[in-house]
Design an enzyme around this catalytic site. Structure first.
Site, PDB file in Angstrom:
ATOM      1  N   ASN A  79       8.390  31.300  -3.212  1.00 62.26           N
ATOM      2  CA  ASN A  79       9.784  31.439  -3.645  1.00 62.26           C
ATOM      3  C   ASN A  79      10.450  30.059  -3.643  1.00 62.26           C
ATOM      4  O   ASN A  79       9.901  29.156  -4.287  1.00 62.26           O
ATOM      5  CB  ASN A  79      10.550  32.564  -2.943  1.00 62.26           C
ATOM      6  CG  ASN A  79      10.575  32.561  -1.443  1.00 62.26           C
ATOM      7  OD1 ASN A  79       9.596  32.890  -0.805  1.00 62.26           O
ATOM      8  ND2 ASN A  79      11.691  32.229  -0.853  1.00 62.26           N
ATOM      9  N   ASP A  80      11.575  29.881  -3.024  1.00 66.86           N
ATOM     10  CA  ASP A  80      12.428  28.695  -3.244  1.00 66.86           C
ATOM     11  C   ASP A  80      11.698  27.346  -3.298  1.00 66.86           C
ATOM     12  O   ASP A  80      10.817  27.087  -2.477  1.00 66.86           O
ATOM     13  CB  ASP A  80      13.428  28.525  -2.096  1.00 66.86           C
ATOM     14  CG  ASP A  80      14.081  29.807  -1.684  1.00 66.86           C
ATOM     15  OD1 ASP A  80      13.920  30.821  -2.353  1.00 66.86           O
ATOM     16  OD2 ASP A  80      14.763  29.781  -0.644  1.00 66.86           O
ATOM     17  N   GLN A 117       8.548  27.618  -0.562  1.00 66.50           N
ATOM     18  CA  GLN A 117       8.312  28.758   0.313  1.00 66.50           C
ATOM     19  C   GLN A 117       7.018  29.420  -0.137  1.00 66.50           C
ATOM     20  O   GLN A 117       6.844  29.710  -1.328  1.00 66.50           O
ATOM     21  CB  GLN A 117       9.499  29.727   0.223  1.00 66.50           C
ATOM     22  CG  GLN A 117      10.774  29.166   0.802  1.00 66.50           C
ATOM     23  CD  GLN A 117      10.724  29.144   2.314  1.00 66.50           C
ATOM     24  OE1 GLN A 117      10.982  30.132   2.969  1.00 66.50           O
ATOM     25  NE2 GLN A 117      10.401  27.999   2.891  1.00 66.50           N
ATOM     26  N   SER A 143      13.526  27.745   4.059  1.00 65.83           N
ATOM     27  CA  SER A 143      13.803  26.664   3.107  1.00 65.83           C
ATOM     28  C   SER A 143      14.457  25.445   3.733  1.00 65.83           C
ATOM     29  O   SER A 143      15.145  25.533   4.757  1.00 65.83           O
ATOM     30  CB  SER A 143      14.702  27.187   1.991  1.00 65.83           C
ATOM     31  OG  SER A 143      13.910  27.957   1.130  1.00 65.83           O
ATOM     32  N   TRP A 149      15.012  37.897  -6.286  1.00 63.77           N
ATOM     33  CA  TRP A 149      14.575  38.831  -5.237  1.00 63.77           C
ATOM     34  C   TRP A 149      14.517  40.263  -5.746  1.00 63.77           C
ATOM     35  O   TRP A 149      13.690  41.057  -5.306  1.00 63.77           O
ATOM     36  CB  TRP A 149      15.520  38.752  -4.027  1.00 63.77           C
ATOM     37  CG  TRP A 149      15.278  37.520  -3.228  1.00 63.77           C
ATOM     38  CD1 TRP A 149      16.120  36.471  -3.056  1.00 63.77           C
ATOM     39  CD2 TRP A 149      14.089  37.191  -2.503  1.00 63.77           C
ATOM     40  NE1 TRP A 149      15.529  35.505  -2.275  1.00 63.77           N
ATOM     41  CE2 TRP A 149      14.294  35.927  -1.920  1.00 63.77           C
ATOM     42  CE3 TRP A 149      12.875  37.848  -2.291  1.00 63.77           C
ATOM     43  CZ2 TRP A 149      13.325  35.303  -1.138  1.00 63.77           C
ATOM     44  CZ3 TRP A 149      11.908  37.220  -1.512  1.00 63.77           C
ATOM     45  CH2 TRP A 149      12.136  35.974  -0.952  1.00 63.77           C
TER      46      TRP A 149
HETATM   47  C1  FRU Z   1      16.416  32.231  -0.548  1.00 61.50           C
HETATM   48  C2  FRU Z   1      15.896  32.506   0.858  1.00 61.50           C
HETATM   49  C3  FRU Z   1      16.397  31.438   1.816  1.00 61.50           C
HETATM   50  C4  FRU Z   1      15.369  31.453   2.906  1.00 61.50           C
HETATM   51  C5  FRU Z   1      14.112  31.732   2.128  1.00 61.50           C
HETATM   52  C6  FRU Z   1      13.092  32.548   2.871  1.00 61.50           C
HETATM   53  O1  FRU Z   1      15.628  32.747  -1.536  1.00 61.50           O
HETATM   54  O2  FRU Z   1      16.276  33.789   1.273  1.00 61.50           O
HETATM   55  O3  FRU Z   1      17.706  31.643   2.284  1.00 61.50           O
HETATM   56  O4  FRU Z   1      15.313  30.245   3.588  1.00 61.50           O
HETATM   57  O5  FRU Z   1      14.487  32.403   0.950  1.00 61.50           O
HETATM   58  O6  FRU Z   1      11.870  32.570   2.193  1.00 61.50           O
END
Ligand code: FRU
Length: 502
Positions: free
Chosen positions: A38-39, A55, A99, A304
């Protein structure tokens, strides 16, 4: 020292990354070697190269205890894979390295600042998350968490601040030291962004509040980024639980850009607030300042609410957007694909002044890894057409359609027939500022995505497509009479194909 948990992740990705076939991955958008991403994290310049972390859960194509995956590039298009950088292997981050960001230190080390997550069972049986900010230093490949972790904890929060929602530090340097902006949920339950200051990047203290939500834009603000651009101060946040405001913000996880002037305590006085990306798949953007002064943004090209809807058999889930160059025009954030994309142009096909009403196919205009710009105008200069459409990623069964209605000033993208087998959102509409029916639509396609740049980046909309790569037909159609120019480039890594095209 590489922990057992990190070594296990590195061994796993080294073993299974090669099994992911070329067609499963986009050509030039970042994915994880294997598993879930993810991020974007730690998007930074280090020793003359650009590093990007993300992530990462290598073991399955679903979110799990967060690691940091790692790639680097010299041109934002071609990326080299590096071994996973962080794993949840310490008591303070045992439930996830969430993140964060990165910066090159004056002594040549690369500093990562991230959120450590620790969950503890509560007397009522629930789990409470404790989020703290942590550091790791390294050489561009291996990183060691510092002894003084966590460096920001509950005791550093202003009164009412939440320890459960205290995450995603973005670090930068100014003349008087380092600053970090961190997402938080204050006593009112919605979002805010806290600023911390440090002289040496290792010892931090609370500095002030950059901006507070007061329930205006969603709830918790995730992944803040705060930077100067053309003399303005720009804050990017990714709010959870947004309610739509007209067509400007859509429901769910959104992204918001606030442009204004910061006061002497860096509190932002907002002048203009708008969405960053108007598509379905865009979240948690992060920027860096490139060596030539460009402010470049990359984001997770997913959301998400839709991320779990991937095709059966997928071994990788999640990709980044194409990095985008940022500027400000008429008080709004403008996004353009990084200019380096032009270094990968293969065959070029150009059509000028094509008259169009019924569905039209143009010889040579097809493809799924392309950069195509279409300029549209009323055929006789003044009689307004009712609608213009581009159909792409098309075969007998599939199609994704971009439609523009000049009278309404609205672009609509519909990917309902792009191969998703899930009843999730597939259509987005957003306002554009075209005049006299003239619009420029630049479509960047890379196997599993469409990024649409309208009018040189005034609005951008990103979409994941699941359509098989063989569906590569493109056609154009209008209700009424238009004329259009089309300029299309295949995007290729193969140098021979690039040279042939010159
Ligand atoms: C955003 C988030 C962040 C967090 C991360 C967890 O997409 O929810 O706030 O650090 O993803 O994977």
């Amino acid at each position: 020292m590489i922990s057992e948990t990190l070594q296990k992740a590195r061994d796993f990705e080294a073993q299974y990354t090669p099994y992911v076939s070329e067609s499963e991955r986009p050509m030039f958008h970042v994915t994880g070697g294997i598993g879930w991403i993810n991020d974007p994290n730690g998007f930074s310049t280090y020793k003359g190269e650009y590093h990007l972390f993300f992530q990462y859960y290598p073991y399955k194509p679903i979110w799990g205890p967060m690691h940091w995956g790692h790639v680097k590039t010299r041109d934002f298009i071609k990326w080299d894979r590096l071994p996973a950088a962080l794993a949840p292997d310490m008591p303070y981050d045992k439930d996830g390295c969430f993140s964060g960001s990165a910066i090159e230190l004056p002594d040549g080390r690369h500093l990562l600042m991230y959120t450590g997550v620790r969950e503890e069972p509560q007397p009522d049986g629930s789990l409470k998350s404790y989020q703290t900010q942590c550091l790791a230093v390294g050489d561009g490949v291996d990183y060691e968490k510092v002894q003084t972790n966590p460096v920001l904890t509950a005791k550093d929060l202003p009164k009412g601040g939440s320890t459960e929602d205290f995450r995603d530090p973005k670090i930068w340097k100014e003349d008087d030291g380092y600053y970090a902006i961190v997402g938080n949920r204050p006593a009112d339950g919605s979002g805010s962004t806290l600023l911390f200051h440090s002289e040496d990047a290792f010892n931090w203290k609370f500095y002030g509040i950059a901006a507070s939500n007061h329930h205006q834009y969603g709830m918790m603000w995730e992944c803040p980024d705060y930077f100067k651009l053309q003399g303005k101060d720009v804050l990017l946040v990714s709010p959870q639980e947004m309610s739509p405001i007209g067509l400007e913000f859509h429901a769910g996880n959104g992204t918001v850009c606030m442009i204004g002037e910061a006061d002497e305590k860096k509190h932002l006085i907002r002048e203009n607030v708008h969405a960053i990306d108007y598509g379905i798949d865009f979240y948690a953007p992060q920027t860096l300042l490139a060596q030539d002064g460009r402010r470049i943004m990359i984001a997770w090209m997913q959301n998400w609410d839709t991320a779990r809807s991937y095709p059966k058999g997928t071994r990788i889930c999640g990709q980044m957007t194409l990095p985008r160059e940022l500027s400000i025009r008429d008080g709004r954030l403008i996004q353009q694909p990084v200019r380096e994309i032009a270094n990968y142009y293969g065959e070029k096909i150009i059509y000028k002044n094509v008259p169009l009403s019924t569905e039209t196919f143009l010889t040579g205009i097809r493809g799924r890894v392309i950069d195509m710009t279409v300029d549209v105008r009323p055929a006789d200069g003044s009689t307004m057409y009712r609608a213009f459409r581009i159909h792409l990623a098309k075969d007998g069964e599939h199609v994704t359609t971009i439609r523009y209605k000049p009278e309404q000033g609205i672009v609509r993208v519909d990917r309902s027939r792009c191969g998703f087998r899930f009843d999730i959102v597939h259509v987005r509409e957003f306002p554009v500022y075209s005049k006299h029916g003239c619009i420029r639509l630049r479509c960047i396609l890379d196997r599993h995505s469409l990024e649409l740049f309208v009018n040189d980046g005034e609005q951008v909309a990103s979409f994941v497509l699941h359509t098989d790569e063989s569906a590569d037909v493109i056609s154009f159609e209008a209700d009424g009479e238009v004329r259009m120019d089309v300029e299309k480039y295949d995007l290729v890594f193969d140098e021979e194909l690039r040279n042939e095209a010159l």
